[in-house]
Design an enzyme around this catalytic site. Structure first.
Site, PDB file in Angstrom:
ATOM      1  N   LYS A   1       0.846  -1.196   0.000  1.00 58.69           N
ATOM      2  CA  LYS A   1       0.000   0.000   0.000  1.00 58.69           C
ATOM      3  C   LYS A   1       0.882   1.247   0.000  1.00 58.69           C
ATOM      4  O   LYS A   1       1.878   1.314   0.717  1.00 58.69           O
ATOM      5  CB  LYS A   1      -0.883  -0.015   1.243  1.00 58.69           C
ATOM      6  CG  LYS A   1      -1.907   1.115   1.328  1.00 58.69           C
ATOM      7  CD  LYS A   1      -2.758   0.982   2.595  1.00 58.69           C
ATOM      8  CE  LYS A   1      -3.851   2.030   2.670  1.00 58.69           C
ATOM      9  NZ  LYS A   1      -4.662   1.881   3.899  1.00 58.69           N
TER      10      LYS A   1
ATOM     11  N   SER B   1      -9.598   1.912   3.072  1.00 61.02           N
ATOM     12  CA  SER B   1      -8.721   2.615   2.166  1.00 61.02           C
ATOM     13  C   SER B   1      -7.700   1.729   1.476  1.00 61.02           C
ATOM     14  O   SER B   1      -7.063   2.160   0.513  1.00 61.02           O
ATOM     15  CB  SER B   1      -7.988   3.739   2.907  1.00 61.02           C
ATOM     16  OG  SER B   1      -7.093   3.202   3.873  1.00 61.02           O
TER      17      SER B   1
ATOM     18  N   SER C   1      -9.792  -0.342   7.278  1.00 60.21           N
ATOM     19  CA  SER C   1      -9.210  -0.173   5.937  1.00 60.21           C
ATOM     20  C   SER C   1      -8.532  -1.412   5.366  1.00 60.21           C
ATOM     21  O   SER C   1      -8.182  -1.418   4.186  1.00 60.21           O
ATOM     22  CB  SER C   1      -8.202   0.977   5.940  1.00 60.21           C
ATOM     23  OG  SER C   1      -8.875   2.210   5.926  1.00 60.21           O
TER      24      SER C   1
END
Lengths: 501, 95
Positions: free
Chosen positions: A83, A158, A182
């Protein structure tokens, strides 16, 4: 055994490891195939912000060399996506924000250091809501990621880029971060396995801070075994993160054993008997719980009475911490600067207003307000007290239960654009993941079924602090009962006219 | 709880953000909704409840005070918008 009908980019981590170790496949070829897959489907999915093909091919060749010398660990030669909220030395780290669009870290986060030390091949950096603030990936400053199961829907957020990349076989495994759900929510929406470990289990050094008392890093994988293997690699104390916990790391793969006899699961009524939970989600979760009972799990109803206050508590604490953490983006030390400004105050304000997206600015304003003179006690003080009540709920439940079982999200993945104009409704979709974040306990999303529209649904498994092994054991048994090779999304390379990059 | 236009403008200044007039109006509505929702916390009596700022009990996270290698200054300034001689150049501070 290498299955001739399967493309090697579809392999799980443990399958790829076996084939690499026995030299039936080579890391260089596996990495090349993963990049070919990305080239074919990522124009539609938009999971990646930055690809690291040259670095990855070098790392893959090194991995092959290590394997030839008999020095293969579980991660050696495994293509992993990270990420883009985690610092990677000499590889652009944007946090999904214009303000860090050209930021190239001069050091690796601890987690990336550990992945590299284990021989993993870093494929690239995955898309996210800006600084992790969002539940749909639509708050990325660069582009929305799309759900591989239905390109008109969000992947969740996210960590939507990481979850979508794993679901679309654009990597073998990925790393995400979870502040309020997330990891778990996008994994539920994309039909993959995601674990938010206990706060303090994994070092946050080099994780760009959103809400420091909540942020935690975890694995996103194709199956539960892969999750355990990645947990072995990334867990443990780090002197550079004073909130990481000095506690021995077990071999998480030992939790992967058949049978659930003696384990007790709590079914929190506040997560089940509530309005707003989609019928298909409720049905899939119920079916999964029945399957687990059939494997020996004892289930009993429990109550977590302060659940309904978690959203309000979180949306004070997280923005308050964010407003403080994001004060560092001032155009001086790194990142974007509005160069036209004539004096310092203008430079700060113009830099931040042009560099941050709308959702980030909204949260900075909420957080600044909640911390400002005259309001601190009413908002931040109050929320910190309610956080104690939410933690006490869990403490009481775990006196009689090993795990808690619940939905991850009230609905399957929603349509792109459908919640963008109403931030409160977007926040409310986090109701089932926020309480565990506030309590710092571990939580997983494991695939448990599909909606009538063919969208994946995850089961959330929670346990007390540092009881990740119980979660893994329950998830492993569910996965075995359902059959390991689940349905895969049917992506037609290039056919959906994605926006590309 | 109601948030006024003036409060939004004040908070934006504290946060070093510029807001266009249309943003102020939008935030007045959106933040008002959010703060109304947050107001549900006042239904709970927390007068006897200790606050939590950290979910895990960690006490005295000390380390030895030893000099270790760190990032050299030129690397540390590599991402600065305007570095010069090991410093950060900023616009004038005093008018």
């Amino acid at each position: 055994m290498l299955d001739e009908t399967m493309d090697i980019y579809q392999l799980t981590l443990h399958e790829a490891h076996e084939l690499l170790e026995s030299r039936q496949i080579r890391a260089e070829e596996l990495t090349r195939q993963v990049f070919a897959r990305i080239a074919a489907v990522d124009p539609d999915v938009c999971a990646y912000l930055t690809l690291a093909q040259d670095l990855a091919m070098d790392a893959a060749r090194e991995a092959d060399h290590a394997i030839d010398q008999g020095k293969a660990g579980p991660l050696t030669g495994i293509p992993v996506a990270v990420k883009d909220l985690l610092c990677t030395q000499d590889l652009r780290t944007t946090c999904g924000s214009r303000i860090l669009e050209n930021f190239v870290p001069v050091y690796d986060s601890t987690i990336v250091e550990r992945l590299k030390a284990g021989g993993a091949v870093i494929v690239g950096k995955t898309n996210l809501d800006e600084f992790g603030m969002g539940s749909s990936n639509e708050h990325s400053a660069f582009m929305p990621t799309r759900n591989p199961w239905d390109l008109s829907r969000v992947p969740g957020g996210s960590s939507g880029g990481s979850a979508a990349a794993v679901a679309a076989d654009e990597c073998i495994a990925a790393i995400g971060t979870d502040t309020g759900g997330s990891i778990r929510q996008p994994c539920s929406h994309c039909g993959v396995v995601g674990l938010k470990p206990t706060y303090g289990r994994v070092s946050r050094f080099g994780l760009v801070a959103f809400a420091s008392s909540l942020d935690q890093i975890g694995p996103i994988t194709k199956d539960v075994t892969d999750c355990a293997l990645l947990m072995n690699a990334i867990s443990g104390y780090d002197a550079r993160d004073s909130t990481s916990v000095p506690r021995p790391v077990p071999d998480y793969t030992r939790a992967l054993r058949p049978g659930l006899d003696g384990l007790v699961a709590g079914i929190p009524k506040e997560y089940h008997d509530v309005s707003g939970v989609d019928k298909d989600v409720a049905q899939a979760v119920r079916t999964a719980i029945e399957a687990l009972e059939g494997l020996g799990l004892t289930c009993r109803q429990v109550s977590l009475p302060h659940t309904e206050y978690a959203v309000a508590t979180y949306y004070i604490i997280a923005p308050a911490e964010a407003s403080s953490n994001l004060a560092r983006y001032d155009g001086v030390k790194y990142g974007f600067r509005d160069a036209a400004s004539q004096d310092l105050m203008d430079m700060y304000r113009n830099t931040r207003s042009r560099g941050f997206g709308r959702e980030v600015q909204r949260r900075i304003i909420i957080g600044t307000y909640a911390l400002s003179a005259g309001y601190y006690d009413a908002y931040y003080g109050k929320a910190s007290q309610v956080r104690t009540l939410i933690m006490d709920d869990f403490r009481r439940a775990f006196e009689s239960c090993d795990v808690l079982l619940a939905p991850v999200a009230p609905t399957p993945a929603f349509k792109l654009g459908s919640k963008l104009d109403d931030p409160l409704s977007m926040y409310l979709s986090d109701i089932f993941t926020l309480p565990a974040s506030l309590a710092g306990i571990p939580g997983m999303s494991v695939p448990c079924g599909f909606s009538r529209d063919g969208l994946p649904i995850g089961l959330q498994i929670l346990a007390e602090h540092f009881a990740e092994e119980k979660i893994l054991q329950v998830a492993y048994n569910l996965e075995q009962a359902q059959g390991i090779r689940q349905r895969k999304p049917t992506l037609q390379p290039g056919s959906n006219g994605g926006p590309g990059r | 709880m109601k948030i006024t236009k003036d409060e939004i403008i004040h908070v934006a200044t504290l946060a070093r953000l510029n807001l266009a007039d249309t943003d102020v109006a939008l935030y007045e509505k959106q933040l008002g909704d959010i703060l109304d929702y947050i107001g549900t916390l006042n239904r709970l009596d927390t007068s006897q409840v200790a606050p939590t700022s950290h979910a895990i009990f960690i006490n005295n996270a000390f380390r030895d005070d030893r000099v270790k290698p760190s990032i050299p200054a030129d690397r540390a300034l590599a991402n600065a918008p305007e570095p010069e001689d090991g410093t950060f150049i900023v616009p004038r501070v005093i008018r």
